[in-house]
Design a protein around this motif. Structure first.
Motif, PDB file in Angstrom:
ATOM      1  N   ASP A 126      98.240  36.008  18.850  1.00  0.00           N
ATOM      2  CA  ASP A 126      98.016  34.681  19.425  1.00  0.00           C
ATOM      3  C   ASP A 126      98.139  33.580  18.365  1.00  0.00           C
ATOM      4  O   ASP A 126      97.920  33.842  17.180  1.00  0.00           O
ATOM      5  CB  ASP A 126      96.590  34.650  20.015  1.00  0.00           C
ATOM      6  CG  ASP A 126      96.411  33.621  21.116  1.00  0.00           C
ATOM      7  OD1 ASP A 126      97.343  32.836  21.372  1.00  0.00           O
ATOM      8  OD2 ASP A 126      95.325  33.602  21.720  1.00  0.00           O
ATOM      9  N   ASP A 127      98.480  32.384  18.805  1.00  0.00           N
ATOM     10  CA  ASP A 127      98.547  31.210  17.926  1.00  0.00           C
ATOM     11  C   ASP A 127      99.428  31.484  16.714  1.00  0.00           C
ATOM     12  O   ASP A 127      99.155  31.001  15.608  1.00  0.00           O
ATOM     13  CB  ASP A 127      97.134  30.815  17.439  1.00  0.00           C
ATOM     14  CG  ASP A 127      96.172  30.596  18.591  1.00  0.00           C
ATOM     15  OD1 ASP A 127      96.637  30.356  19.716  1.00  0.00           O
ATOM     16  OD2 ASP A 127      94.954  30.670  18.366  1.00  0.00           O
ATOM     17  N   GLU A 156     103.517  29.292  24.114  1.00  0.00           N
ATOM     18  CA  GLU A 156     102.386  28.772  24.889  1.00  0.00           C
ATOM     19  C   GLU A 156     102.369  27.249  24.849  1.00  0.00           C
ATOM     20  O   GLU A 156     102.967  26.626  23.983  1.00  0.00           O
ATOM     21  CB  GLU A 156     101.051  29.365  24.423  1.00  0.00           C
ATOM     22  CG  GLU A 156     100.567  28.949  23.065  1.00  0.00           C
ATOM     23  CD  GLU A 156      99.185  29.565  22.718  1.00  0.00           C
ATOM     24  OE1 GLU A 156      98.572  30.244  23.546  1.00  0.00           O
ATOM     25  OE2 GLU A 156      98.743  29.338  21.587  1.00  0.00           O
TER      26      GLU A 156
HETATM   27 MG    MG Z   1      96.948  30.718  21.790  1.00  0.00          MG
END
Ligand code: MG
Ligand code: C2E
Ligand code: MG
Ligand code: MG
Length: 282
Positions: A180-181, A237
């Motif tokens: 993520d990220d 995202e």
């Molecule tokens: Mg994220």
């Protein structure tokens, strides 16, 4: 001397500090109570491919507070982590997400849907984390391969050897991992190569200005290329505009999540065939 001692005490008894401590104590008690009173909710946000077809969803935690209303995770996850309350909360999230996934997958049209679940460091470091995850998928009869655990770079690097071992165990049962990220942390390529990841998730900060910032566009292009060479899927995202989506597509990114396709919501009504595809192809 007396003055300096008084200064120290004055600092310790700073009323502003006391307010902060009191507010934290109150919120901690609130969190515990919220867990007992079933005040947590999972919202779901769709993840789609280039033709708008649903690939899966990300489960996003909310706290339906009796007085404050819907509280966002940014406001309570840090305290939940510090107090360890994220462990029982995170277990609830896993079970709730698997139960929902099983419901979706019961519809043949959505049998291949995946569910992404955010995992915090404190939760991942629990001795029984592997068991907790396997229990959730078994109990709710979901394919382990349709559960995607989202980890952050800081979690991975915190204790890289334990992380790698634990990820490999879960991977051997079929559980998938998404980073993520991605791009905001400090992952080295050496580690990336050793991690049994299935997906890189491009952080929304790179997506936001992708049309106006050549360096953000270059970073996204690089991440997509990296994913390709490591055999990983790549999802962007924070996609809010069709112009961002189509530019991402030209950079060879083929999976998207963001307000353009749907905000996180409690009742994720699965789209009708062809729904919203028209505007994607316009
Ligand atoms: Mg994220
Ligand atoms: P994240 O995992 O990176 O989730 C993405 C965040 O971006 C979510 O915020 C989502 O609502 C928001 N978002 C999605 N699409 C868009 C968009 O198009 N534009 C913008 N501006 N934002 C978008 P949310 O739901 O407030 O969650 C914030 C963070 O809280 C998550 O970041 C995740 O780190 C954490 N979190 C959420 N649920 C859980 C959970 O169940 N467990 C743990 N440990 N952390 C969670
Ligand atoms: Mg996430
Ligand atoms: Mg984030």
């Amino acid at each position: 001397e007396a003055k300096s001692a008084g200064g120290d005490n004055a600092c310790f008894f700073d009323p502003a500090m006391l307010n902060i401590i009191a507010a934290r104590a109150e919120m901690e008690a609130d969190l515990r109570n919220g867990l007992r009173q079933h005040e947590f909710r999972l919202f779901y946000q769709p993840q789609v491919n280039s033709t708008g077809k649903w690939l899966g969803a990300e489960a996003l935690l909310r706290w339906q507070h009796p007085q404050k209303g819907m509280v966002s995770p940014a406001e309570f996850i840090p305290l939940a982590e510090e107090t360890g309350l994220i462990v029982p909360i995170g277990k609830w999230v896993l079970h709730q997400a698997c139960a929902q996934l099983a419901l979706w997958q019961a519809d043949p049209a959505y049998a291949s849907m995946t569910m992404s679940v955010n995992v915090s460091a404190k939760q991942f470091r629990q001795d029984d984390f592997v068991d907790t995850v396997l229990e959730a998928v078994t109990q709710h009869h979901v394919q382990p391969g349709s559960l995607k655990l989202e980890l952050t770079e800081s979690l991975l690097l915190d204790n890289i050897e334990q992380t790698i071992t634990r990820m490999h165990i879960l991977r051997s049962y079929g559980i998938c991992f998404s980073l993520d990220d991605f791009g905001t942390g400090y992952s080295s390529l050496t580690y990336l190569k050793r991690l049994p990841l299935e997906q890189l998730k491009i952080d929304q900060s790179f997506v936001r200005d992708i049309l106006v910032s050549p360096s953000d566009a270059a970073i996204v292009r690089t991440i997509v290329g990296l994913g390709k060479s490591l055999g990983l899927s790549v999802i962007a995202e924070g996609v809010e505009q069709e112009s961002q989506r189509s530019f991402l597509q030209t950079l060879d990114c083929h999976a998207y999540q963001g307000y353009l396709f749907g905000k996180p919501s409690a009742t994720l009504s699965l789209p009708q065939r062809g729904n919203s595809n028209a505007e994607l192809h316009a």
